[in-house]
Design an enzyme around this catalytic site. Structure first.
Site, mmCIF file in Angstrom:
data_model
loop_
_atom_site.group_PDB
_atom_site.id
_atom_site.type_symbol
_atom_site.label_atom_id
_atom_site.label_comp_id
_atom_site.label_asym_id
_atom_site.label_seq_id
_atom_site.Cartn_x
_atom_site.Cartn_y
_atom_site.Cartn_z
ATOM 1 N N GLU A 1 4.302 -34.684 18.864
ATOM 2 C CA GLU A 1 3.275 -35.301 17.908
ATOM 3 C C GLU A 1 3.544 -34.883 16.482
ATOM 4 O O GLU A 1 3.119 -35.875 15.669
ATOM 5 C CB GLU A 1 2.094 -34.750 18.518
ATOM 6 N N HIS B 1 2.687 -44.301 14.722
ATOM 7 C CA HIS B 1 2.852 -42.894 15.562
ATOM 8 C C HIS B 1 2.932 -43.133 17.075
ATOM 9 O O HIS B 1 3.902 -42.423 17.406
ATOM 10 C CB HIS B 1 1.210 -42.448 15.245
ATOM 11 N N GLU B 2 2.470 -43.980 17.435
ATOM 12 C CA GLU B 2 2.679 -44.141 18.932
ATOM 13 C C GLU B 2 3.992 -44.784 19.147
ATOM 14 O O GLU B 2 4.780 -44.644 19.914
ATOM 15 C CB GLU B 2 1.727 -45.322 19.481
ATOM 16 N N HIS C 1 7.042 -42.385 19.502
ATOM 17 C CA HIS C 1 7.464 -41.504 20.514
ATOM 18 C C HIS C 1 8.560 -42.685 21.521
ATOM 19 O O HIS C 1 9.302 -41.834 22.087
ATOM 20 C CB HIS C 1 5.822 -41.669 21.409
#
Length: 421
Positions: free
Chosen positions: A358, A278-279, A282
């Site tokens: 997100e 997930h990070e 970005h």
């Protein structure tokens, strides 16, 4: 006249706080929609009765504290102007030295000290509240150490910004906002470059991830995402909090993948890999650079509006506020007041964009790991560790939530019909 305006401001503040108290604790609907009851998004399926009660209590108190503290800060800046404190700070600075830079430092120190002392009770209440609900594990000495570091880091940053800002105001009364914005571009990028290696280590100790097998798997994900990372860092947060977090920080050669040790202690390996994916999303989707562009765009508009509003206020109420010109250092509380209000007013837009990013990152992480189950259990554990409200009041979501609510995140994953990521 001063007492009249002060009374009006206090009355308005009390009215606002009363309305928000009613809204958060009585007026807002935070129940789980009927269609989602009994699903993985329903906190009753993964929290026990005590955890459910605590999450509602803690979230409500934390949200209320936010709506108490935000206008309280505005009120503080207004009173510093109205009762002549800002003018007194300026006189003290002017009488101490002939050097402009020293005058700015002295004025800013007094303003920073008064602001810190006035806001300290609210900060302390927030600390004690998180301790009582077992979110914070930090002792008072450690917390005060971070507070002192915060004070001096903020003072140092503000000293640079204010010195340049008021020098620009002296040079160009009409266009200072544009020149300030132009200088903010390299300054913001420079800060992002320095943050991981200079500022963050002041608060916590960072070191390479001890679990080398996990590091290898994370770096394999990073390579798949074409992120030029050679190490994964962990930070010792367990001595301060039970909350969970991970992030990718910095730009260029100072980019870092960072895990809180609380994640390593509480989550399974598959759940950690989901969070890291997930990070990484970005980085892959350029959210950092989109965020910088958005921040700079909002800063440009904000500085322009601040310039217009400051000029109007000083023309109309300058005598009452003890400000004779925009480029007088005594106008700084007015500048801070206007920018704080504008930032608050723009938060629904910036939070909306952040929530969209997100959501994209969640989708990317599931596609990368192919593990919907770990995504769901990760969100559930994040809720439990932070005593988060799964379905917060709508106004709270608009003004506070940079991430989708846990109700939205879990139900989106659970209801996705895609069989093969």
């Amino acid at each position: 006249m001063v007492r009249k305006w002060a009374g009006r401001a206090v009355l308005l503040y009390i009215l606002f706080v009363a309305v928000m108290y009613w809204y958060i604790f009585y007026g807002a609907d935070t129940s789980i929609p009927q269609a989602l009851r009994g699903t993985a998004a329903d906190p009753a399926t993964f929290l026990n009765a005590r955890e459910l009660k605590l999450s509602e209590e803690y979230s409500g108190l934390r949200n209320f504290l936010f709506f108490v503290s935000t206008p309280y800060e505005w009120l503080l800046y207004f009173f510093v102007l109205l009762f002549g404190f800002s003018k007194a700070f300026e006189k003290s600075a002017l009488g101490t030295s002939k050097w402009k830079v020293i005058q700015t430092g002295i004025y800013l120190f007094w303003l920073s000290l008064v602001s810190y002392l006035a806001l300290f009770p609210i900060s302390f209440i927030g600390y004690r509240m998180s301790k009582s609900y077992h979110i914070s594990t930090q002792n008072f000495t450690s917390w005060m150490k971070d507070e002192v570091i915060d004070f001096w880091v903020n003072f140092g940053m503000m000293f640079i910004i204010v010195s340049v800002l008021y020098w620009l105001m002296k040079k160009s009364v009409k266009k200072w906002w544009l020149y300030a914005w132009l200088l903010s571009i390299p300054f913001s990028l420079f800060l992002m470059f320095l943050q991981p290696v200079l500022i963050d280590p002041l608060y916590n100790e960072f070191y390479p991830l001890k679990n080398k097998e996990l590091e290898t798997e994370i770096l394999a994900l990073a390579a798949q995402a074409e992120i030029p990372a050679e190490h994964v860092y962990e930070v010792n947060m367990a001595e301060k909090t039970n909350a969970l977090n991970a992030y990718v920080t910095g730009i260029g050669s100072n980019s870092r993948i960072v895990l809180w040790d609380t994640i390593l202690n509480k989550l399974e390996e598959d759940e950690i890999l989901f969070i890291m994916a997930h990070e990484m999303a970005h980085y892959v989707e350029k959210h950092i650079y989109i965020g910088i562009a958005g921040y700079l765009g909002m800063t440009l508009v904000g500085l322009w509006l601040t310039s217009k509003i400051m000029n109007y206020f000083i023309r109309r109420w300058g005598h009452m506020l003890k400000i004779h010109s925009v480029d007088s250092i005594s106008s700084l509380p007015l500048f801070l007041l206007i920018t704080a209000v504008l930032l608050f007013a723009s938060s629904p837009l910036s939070n909306y964009v952040s929530r969209y990013q997100e959501t994209r990152a969640d989708r990317y992480a599931i596609e990368m790991t192919g593990d919907k189950e770990s995504a769901i259990t990760t969100f559930q554990e994040l809720t439990r560790a932070g005593l988060s409200q799964v379905n917060p009041p709508l106004l709270v979501k608009w003004l506070r939530y940079s991430h989708p609510t846990m109700l939205e995140r879990i139900s989106t994953v659970e209801n996705d019909d895609t069989k093969d990521y």
